[in-house]
Design an enzyme around this catalytic site. Structure first.
Site, PDB file in Angstrom:
ATOM      1  N   CYS A  30     -19.724  16.430  -6.428  1.00  0.00           N
ATOM      2  CA  CYS A  30     -19.455  16.084  -7.764  1.00  0.00           C
ATOM      3  C   CYS A  30     -19.524  14.394  -7.601  1.00  0.00           C
ATOM      4  O   CYS A  30     -18.895  13.956  -6.934  1.00  0.00           O
ATOM      5  CB  CYS A  30     -17.625  16.416  -8.180  1.00  0.00           C
ATOM      6  SG  CYS A  30     -17.379  15.738  -9.531  1.00  0.00           S
ATOM      7  N   GLU A  68     -23.424  18.108 -13.571  1.00  0.00           N
ATOM      8  CA  GLU A  68     -23.849  18.540 -12.296  1.00  0.00           C
ATOM      9  C   GLU A  68     -25.426  18.733 -12.732  1.00  0.00           C
ATOM     10  O   GLU A  68     -25.797  18.860 -13.917  1.00  0.00           O
ATOM     11  CB  GLU A  68     -23.454  19.896 -11.773  1.00  0.00           C
ATOM     12  CG  GLU A  68     -23.972  20.076 -10.234  1.00  0.00           C
ATOM     13  CD  GLU A  68     -23.424  18.926  -9.346  1.00  0.00           C
ATOM     14  OE1 GLU A  68     -24.203  18.207  -9.332  1.00  0.00           O
ATOM     15  OE2 GLU A  68     -22.224  19.045  -9.153  1.00  0.00           O
TER      16      GLU A  68
END
Length: 240
Positions: free
Chosen positions: A2, A103
């Protein structure tokens, strides 16, 4: 992993949802990046507080943070054993609140398409995290944090193999209760979400630049759109 996320909850919503003792004033953020200050929620001195910490963990035993690698994520697979994390799992657990995160999926041509990922019910995300307070030789103190990650669930595995560990609202009290809930019990909470809980959509490659931080980063696109280069203007705060 992340590496970017958003937080555009109203301060009053943040205070109520995470049951912190007082509100915290902050602007909406749409491109939060490593090394920047982030809001972290932790139980300290029997009170739940919202604290600004640098995103990038520096364990307390590090001599010079400038010579230590940037740790923005802590993998669940090595969390209980790695010296940088195991003390945090036992004594310094925290929540990093978010509205969603980004992402990147790598295509067959090698290009990476960013996606924005949120909960389907639009509830706030509670990233599981660990934190540390680094103390310098002159007495200075710097609070730093890392987001815990695990294998992605089936919803988003086609985008990326990793995702943040999300703590459900009913588990937040136990996750933050380092006095009453030991590290083994806390570790058992780190599980991937069931299928069907997440929404996602492609967004512009404007997200690749930390200089861009606006609501339009969340717009749905059919493919990456190039941006016109602009003169860089740093919005990061150097905590070192």
């Amino acid at each position: 992993m992340c590496g970017r996320f958003t937080l555009n909850l109203a301060p009053a919503v943040l205070q109520e949802w995470f049951d912190i003792i007082e509100g915290v004033d902050y602007p909406p953020r749409f491109n939060i990046a490593p090394t920047q200050p982030v809001i972290v929620i932790a139980d300290q001195e029997k009170l739940r507080r919202a604290i600004l910490m640098r995103w990038g963990l520096v364990p307390m035993w590090v001599k010079d943070p400038r010579e230590f690698p940037l740790i923005i994520n802590a993998r669940t697979e090595t969390l209980p054993e790695k010296p940088a994390f195991k003390g945090g799992l036992r004594h310094h657990r925290c929540i990093i609140p978010a509205s969603g995160y980004y992402e990147w999926r790598k295509g067959a041509d090698g290009k990476k398409q960013p996606y924005y990922i949120t909960l389907k019910d639009s509830e706030p995300m509670a990233f599981a995290g660990v934190y540390s307070t680094w103390m310098g030789p002159d007495g200075e103190e710097i609070d730093t944090t890392a987001i815990i990650t695990l294998s992605a669930n089936k919803d988003i595995r086609h985008i990326h193999e990793r995702m943040p560990a999300l703590i459900g609202k009913s588990q937040i009290d136990d996750w933050l209760n380092v006095r009453g809930v030991n590290e083994k019990e806390a570790y058992a909470m780190l599980r991937a979400l069931p299928e069907g809980k997440l929404d996602w959509h492609p967004v512009s490659t404007r997200i690749n630049s930390v200089q861009n931080d606006d609501l339009h980063l969340l717009d749905v696109v059919s493919e990456a759109r190039p941006e016109t280069p602009k003169k860089p203007v740093s919005k990061q705060m150097d905590l070192f």
